[in-house]
Write an enzyme that holds these catalytic residues in place. Structure first.
Site, PDB file in Angstrom:
ATOM      1  CD  GLU A   2       7.923   1.643   0.666  1.00 40.59           C
ATOM      2  OE1 GLU A   2       7.629   2.280   1.695  1.00 40.59           O
ATOM      3  OE2 GLU A   2       7.854   2.129  -0.464  1.00 40.59           O
TER       4      GLU A   2
ATOM      5  CB  THR B 227       4.223   8.769  -4.587  1.00 42.00           C
ATOM      6  OG1 THR B 227       3.247   7.733  -4.576  1.00 42.00           O
ATOM      7  CG2 THR B 227       3.563  10.117  -4.499  1.00 42.00           C
TER       8      THR B 227
ATOM      9  CB  ALA C 104      -0.921  -0.023   1.221  1.00 41.12           C
TER      10      ALA C 104
HETATM   11  P1  ATP Z   1       5.404   5.294  -2.854  1.00 41.34           P
HETATM   12  O1  ATP Z   1       6.174   4.018  -3.086  1.00 41.34           O
HETATM   13  O2  ATP Z   1       6.218   6.514  -3.179  1.00 41.34           O
HETATM   14  O3  ATP Z   1       4.743   5.324  -1.513  1.00 41.34           O
HETATM   15  P2  ATP Z   1       3.407   4.128  -4.614  1.00 41.34           P
HETATM   16  O4  ATP Z   1       3.915   2.805  -4.137  1.00 41.34           O
HETATM   17  O5  ATP Z   1       1.951   4.360  -4.515  1.00 41.34           O
HETATM   18  O6  ATP Z   1       4.178   5.328  -3.885  1.00 41.34           O
HETATM   19  P3  ATP Z   1       3.754   3.457  -7.392  1.00 41.34           P
HETATM   20  O7  ATP Z   1       2.463   2.710  -7.363  1.00 41.34           O
HETATM   21  O8  ATP Z   1       4.983   2.663  -7.649  1.00 41.34           O
HETATM   22  O9  ATP Z   1       3.907   4.360  -6.098  1.00 41.34           O
HETATM   23  O10 ATP Z   1       3.701   4.600  -8.505  1.00 41.34           O
HETATM   24  C1  ATP Z   1       2.760   5.655  -8.446  1.00 41.34           C
HETATM   25  C2  ATP Z   1       2.840   6.448  -9.735  1.00 41.34           C
HETATM   26  O11 ATP Z   1       2.487   5.603 -10.838  1.00 41.34           O
HETATM   27  C3  ATP Z   1       1.886   7.621  -9.815  1.00 41.34           C
HETATM   28  O12 ATP Z   1       2.444   8.769  -9.205  1.00 41.34           O
HETATM   29  C4  ATP Z   1       1.688   7.777 -11.317  1.00 41.34           C
HETATM   30  O13 ATP Z   1       2.717   8.562 -11.895  1.00 41.34           O
HETATM   31  C5  ATP Z   1       1.832   6.347 -11.846  1.00 41.34           C
HETATM   32  N1  ATP Z   1       0.567   5.641 -12.134  1.00 41.34           N
HETATM   33  C6  ATP Z   1       0.495   4.504 -12.857  1.00 41.34           C
HETATM   34  N2  ATP Z   1      -0.769   4.077 -12.975  1.00 41.34           N
HETATM   35  C7  ATP Z   1      -1.542   4.971 -12.309  1.00 41.34           C
HETATM   36  C8  ATP Z   1      -2.945   5.080 -12.073  1.00 41.34           C
HETATM   37  N3  ATP Z   1      -3.813   4.199 -12.558  1.00 41.34           N
HETATM   38  N4  ATP Z   1      -3.379   6.106 -11.319  1.00 41.34           N
HETATM   39  C9  ATP Z   1      -2.523   7.012 -10.817  1.00 41.34           C
HETATM   40  N5  ATP Z   1      -1.194   6.968 -11.017  1.00 41.34           N
HETATM   41  C10 ATP Z   1      -0.685   5.964 -11.750  1.00 41.34           C
HETATM   42 MG    MG Z   2       5.790   2.138  -3.547  1.00 41.66          MG
END
Ligand code: ATP
Ligand code: MG
Length: 266
Positions: free
Chosen positions: A70, A99, A7
């Site tokens: 993580e 992010t 998450a």
């Molecule tokens: P962190 O690891 O920094 O806490 P996270 O694990 O949520 O964040 P990821 O899921 O790896 O991060 O990546 C998030 C990014 O992926 C978003 O900022 C956006 O640029 C991109 N992204 C890809 N698919 C989507 C989607 N369906 N909706 C929103 N963003 C998306």
């Molecule tokens: Mg992440």
């Protein structure tokens, strides 16, 4: 059923096994209740969670679940996904463009976080929205693929006019640094979005190449949902990484590294 959940700040990544096969799904962070209900409905499941929002998710679960840090989960997941691709890499850098962006050095089967940058997928979404009003991720990446950065970015060769530059003239001297005041009113959304992706891609690859030099490895594994359906970001990161002397590698389903790593502990 065995379930691993990462998450993160923006998205919840779920990896689970069903009839011996590995399945992956993603949800926006706003749908955490839905993810929790789905987990709560599974009978006989083992669950491990990770990521910055793991604590919030755990508080919504009716059953016992494990939690893993993580960075450890990501490390385990990257190892698993590398093996799945039949890759032999043992020492490498992992750059997770979520992010935000987090950079890890993997050596002797141990990971160390060596840095990061606040420029990441959140920057991609935020700047894109501010500059163009477009909010949907898929639309941003699709429109960006049709845009050119030529009128917005300043390249080294533009500064070294009529003269051989001391570094590659193709390198960006200044992201968004071209003569913008003259053309600002006529720039298309596609051009602006392509340039945002250029800024994010060049920043994360430049920081990664420096980090790779610092820890003496030449392969940089790029993961994170920011690369999902985003060929332009992959292209920028690939060419910048190669230009600066390292080897990029994108993992299949790399954005699920944390979820897979969490699952592998069960
Ligand atoms: P962190 O690891 O920094 O806490 P996270 O694990 O949520 O964040 P990821 O899921 O790896 O991060 O990546 C998030 C990014 O992926 C978003 O900022 C956006 O640029 C991109 N992204 C890809 N698919 C989507 C989607 N369906 N909706 C929103 N963003 C998306
Ligand atoms: Mg992440």
């Amino acid at each position: 059923m065995i379930v691993g959940i990462d998450a993160g700040g923006t998205l919840i990544k779920v990896a689970y096994t069903e009839n011996e096969s590995l399945q992956f799904i993603k949800f926006p962070i706003a749908e955490m209740d839905r993810v929790a209900s789905w987990v709560n409905e599974q009978s006989d499941s083992k669950v491990c969670v990770t990521g910055g929002k793991a604590g919030v998710l755990l508080s919504l679960l009716n059953q016992e679940a494990r939690e893993i840090v993580e960075f450890e989960a990501t490390h385990l997941g990257v190892k698993f996904l590398l093996a799945r691709m039949e890759r032999q890499e043992e020492s490498y850098l992992v750059t997770n463009v979520g992010t935000g962006t987090s950079i890890h050095c993997i050596e002797n089967d141990r990971q160390e976080r060596i840095g990061g940058t606040g420029v990441g997928g959140g920057t991609l979404l935020g700047l894109s929205h501010l500059l163009t009003g477009v909010t949907d991720y898929e639309e941003i990446v699709r429109m960006a693929s049709a845009g050119s950065r030529d009128r917005i970015d300043l390249k080294v060769k533009h500064i070294y006019e009529g003269k051989e530059p001391p570094i590659s003239g193709e390198l960006t001297a200044s992201n968004f640094g071209n003569n913008l005041f003259a053309v600002a009113g006529e720039l298309s959304k596609e051009e602006l979005l392509a340039t945002v992706i250029g800024l994010v891609g060049e920043t994360v690859s430049t920081v990664s190449v420096h980090a790779a030099k610092q820890c003496g490895c030449s392969t940089i594994i790029y993961i994170g949902s920011s690369f999902f359906h985003n060929p332009l970001l992959k292209e920028v990161v690939t060419s910048y990484t190669l230009l600066r002397g390292a080897t990029p590698l994108f993992l299949e389903n790399g954005e699920f590294s944390g979820a897979v790593g969490a699952m592998s502990l069960l």
